[in-house]
Design a protein around this motif. Structure first.
Motif, PDB file in Angstrom:
ATOM      1  N   LYS A  38       0.834  -1.197   0.000  1.00  0.00           N
ATOM      2  CA  LYS A  38       0.000   0.000   0.000  1.00  0.00           C
ATOM      3  C   LYS A  38       0.880   1.263   0.000  1.00  0.00           C
ATOM      4  N   GLY A  39       0.577   2.143  -0.951  1.00  0.00           N
ATOM      5  CA  GLY A  39       1.307   3.392  -1.049  1.00  0.00           C
ATOM      6  C   GLY A  39       2.463   3.335  -2.029  1.00  0.00           C
ATOM      7  N   PHE A  40       2.723   2.128  -2.572  1.00  0.00           N
ATOM      8  CA  PHE A  40       3.843   1.982  -3.518  1.00  0.00           C
ATOM      9  C   PHE A  40       3.382   1.173  -4.723  1.00  0.00           C
ATOM     10  N   ARG A  41       3.939   1.519  -5.871  1.00  0.00           N
ATOM     11  CA  ARG A  41       3.641   0.728  -7.054  1.00  0.00           C
ATOM     12  C   ARG A  41       4.378  -0.616  -6.974  1.00  0.00           C
ATOM     13  N   LYS A  42       3.852  -1.577  -7.755  1.00  0.00           N
ATOM     14  CA  LYS A  42       4.473  -2.898  -7.791  1.00  0.00           C
ATOM     15  C   LYS A  42       5.925  -2.772  -8.213  1.00  0.00           C
ATOM     16  N   GLY A  43       6.810  -3.360  -7.406  1.00  0.00           N
ATOM     17  CA  GLY A  43       8.227  -3.356  -7.711  1.00  0.00           C
ATOM     18  C   GLY A  43       8.963  -2.120  -7.231  1.00  0.00           C
ATOM     19  N   LYS A  44       8.242  -1.188  -6.605  1.00  0.00           N
ATOM     20  CA  LYS A  44       8.871   0.067  -6.186  1.00  0.00           C
ATOM     21  C   LYS A  44       8.936   0.226  -4.667  1.00  0.00           C
ATOM     22  N   VAL A  45       8.678  -0.868  -3.932  1.00  0.00           N
ATOM     23  CA  VAL A  45       8.739  -0.793  -2.471  1.00  0.00           C
ATOM     24  C   VAL A  45      10.208  -0.635  -2.064  1.00  0.00           C
ATOM     25  N   PRO A  46      10.544   0.348  -1.224  1.00  0.00           N
ATOM     26  CA  PRO A  46      11.938   0.571  -0.823  1.00  0.00           C
ATOM     27  C   PRO A  46      12.536  -0.659  -0.134  1.00  0.00           C
TER      28      PRO A  46
END
Length: 443
Positions: free
Chosen positions: A42-50
């Motif tokens: 939640k809050g991040f696009r797929k593959g863009k989670v830090p």
């Protein structure tokens, strides 16, 4: 990673393995990088989670996986490099129980190595193969046994009384509490006295009756009888004996042969001769195999893993105890201690088992799928009507597969050794072969 030997006594081995925290950290990061493109949060696009967030969310679980994979990798690398083969599953445990993230992992691994098996020259091994030919006496005895199983019945004199083994032709009507019940009546029923095909106590009461006699047979249905409304009930069967017949063995002729699928009597004799000689050959092989194992046991000597010997001795003691106490079906009994005799036998079995396994591996002996299927089918025949379930059980149970494969493998290795040994044939009688087979159980 650092591996330090801590124990090397006989076949016992011990190693201290240190896995640096940096190596674990790198493995966890590698797993996170590999998984990152597919993770949504939640809050991040797929593959863009830090990465920091992924590590906080999944790091602890991945650390456990990394630890296990690293330890397994260290063990595999050790066995590949050292050439050791553990006799049983190695005992592996962490020694720094207060471990926390950021610390190195200290592991202790102990095991018993399988011994190096010396080469064996089989050219000096001398074996004796007992040969028995199917003679007329043996064929005649087999024919007489077949004739008795294909027996017929012939009428006795009208005044003759029925004996155990006779066939009585009866009309019967059964009643419970004075009322007839379904399935309790029959006409012209041929009942062989002593066949136990009727309710317990029924057939015995017809012994001594004769043709034309009427007799009431009093019985009690078994408590576990299939029909619940009759189970445990007293019943009276009014029986009219219409004929008493004595058993008569079938004539040994072409007609008997045809009953057993042969064209004529000569063809049946030929089949019996082949079957007898196959049975004799099987018994002879068992005797020769024991001779070979005795010879091998005297040819080789090497250290044995104590854990394997101990486990085998306990199994032997347990099996023999149950043979001596057949009434005890389960394992709710006192602990059974292995004796010196059990240990001696266990040492022989382990030594020969390791030797045959090594010889089979070197000779590239394999059990084919077809041979396994035949073995499973042979076992499945012991469970008529449940063959399919048995096959499925075997397919899902690797341990059972190994139990079936092991004797097949051993027999093929034995055949391989016999081909290299000096084998002489000795023609003996059936009785002499039987005595040799009986002697196997006495040793």
């Amino acid at each position: 990673m650092q591996v330090t030997e801590t124990l090397n006594e006989g076949l016992k081995r011990g190693y201290a393995i240190t896995i640096p925290a940096s190596e674990l950290e790198a493995k966890v990061n590698e797993k996170l990088v590999e998984a990152q493109p597919e993770i949504e949060m939640k809050g991040f696009r797929k593959g863009k989670v830090p990465m920091a967030l992924l590590k906080k969310q999944f790091g602890q679980r991945l650390m456990g996986e990394a630890m296990q994979e690293t330890i397994d990798g260290a063990m595999n690398a050790h066995f590949e490099e050292s050439g050791d083969r553990p006799a049983l599953q190695p005992d592996v445990k962490m020694t720094n129980e207060d471990w926390k993230e950021g610390d190195d992992v200290n592991v202790e691994m102990t095991y018993e190595a399988l011994p190096a098996i010396p080469d064996v020259d089989f050219s000096g091994v001398e074996l004796e193969k007992l040969v028995v030919k199917a003679d007329e006496a043996g064929i005649t005895e087999a024919l007489e046994n077949l004739a008795s199983t294909a027996q017929d019945f012939e009428a006795r004199d009208e005044a003759a009384v029925a004996e155990d083994g006779d066939q009585v032709v009866i009309d019967f009507l059964g009643k419970v509490d004075g009322e007839a019940f379904e399935g309790g009546a029959g006409d012209d029923y041929p009942l062989v006295l002593g066949s136990n095909s009727f309710i317990p106590g029924f057939e015995e009461q017809l012994v001594g009756t004769k043709a034309g006699e009427e007799k009431d047979v009093n019985v009690t249905f078994p408590a576990e009888y299939g029909a619940e409304h009759l189970a445990g009930k007293d019943a009276v069967f009014t029986c009219t004996v219409k004929e008493v017949k004595a058993p008569k063995a079938a004539e040994i002729d072409d007609e008997l042969a045809k009953k057993f699928g042969a064209e004529d009597l000569d063809a049946l004799k030929g089949q019996i001769s082949e079957r007898l000689e196959a049975e004799y050959a099987g018994a002879s092989r068992a005797v020769m195999k024991r001779g070979l194992l005795d010879a091998l046991d005297g040819l080789v000597s090497f250290d044995l893993p104590p854990s394997l010997v101990d486990a085998e001795a306990k199994q032997i003691a347990h099996q023999l105890w149950h043979e001596e106490n057949p009434d005890v079906q389960g394992h709710d009994h006192p602990e059974i201690e292995a004796t010196e005799e059990h240990n001696t036998l266990a040492e022989r079995r382990v030594r020969l088992g390791l030797l045959l396994a090594e010889l089979g591996q070197k000779a590239e002996v394999e059990v084919s799928d077809a041979e396994m299927t035949q073995a499973i089918m042979a076992q499945a025949r012991q469970y008529p009507g449940q063959e399919r379930q048995f096959f499925e059980f075997i397919q899902q149970n690797p341990q059972m597969q190994q139990q079936l494969r092991a004797p097949l493998f051993e027999d093929k290795v034995v055949d391989h050794i016999v081909e290299q040994a000096k084998v002489s044939e000795k023609e003996v009688s059936k009785d002499e072969l039987q005595k040799a087979v009986e002697a196997l159980d006495e040793e």
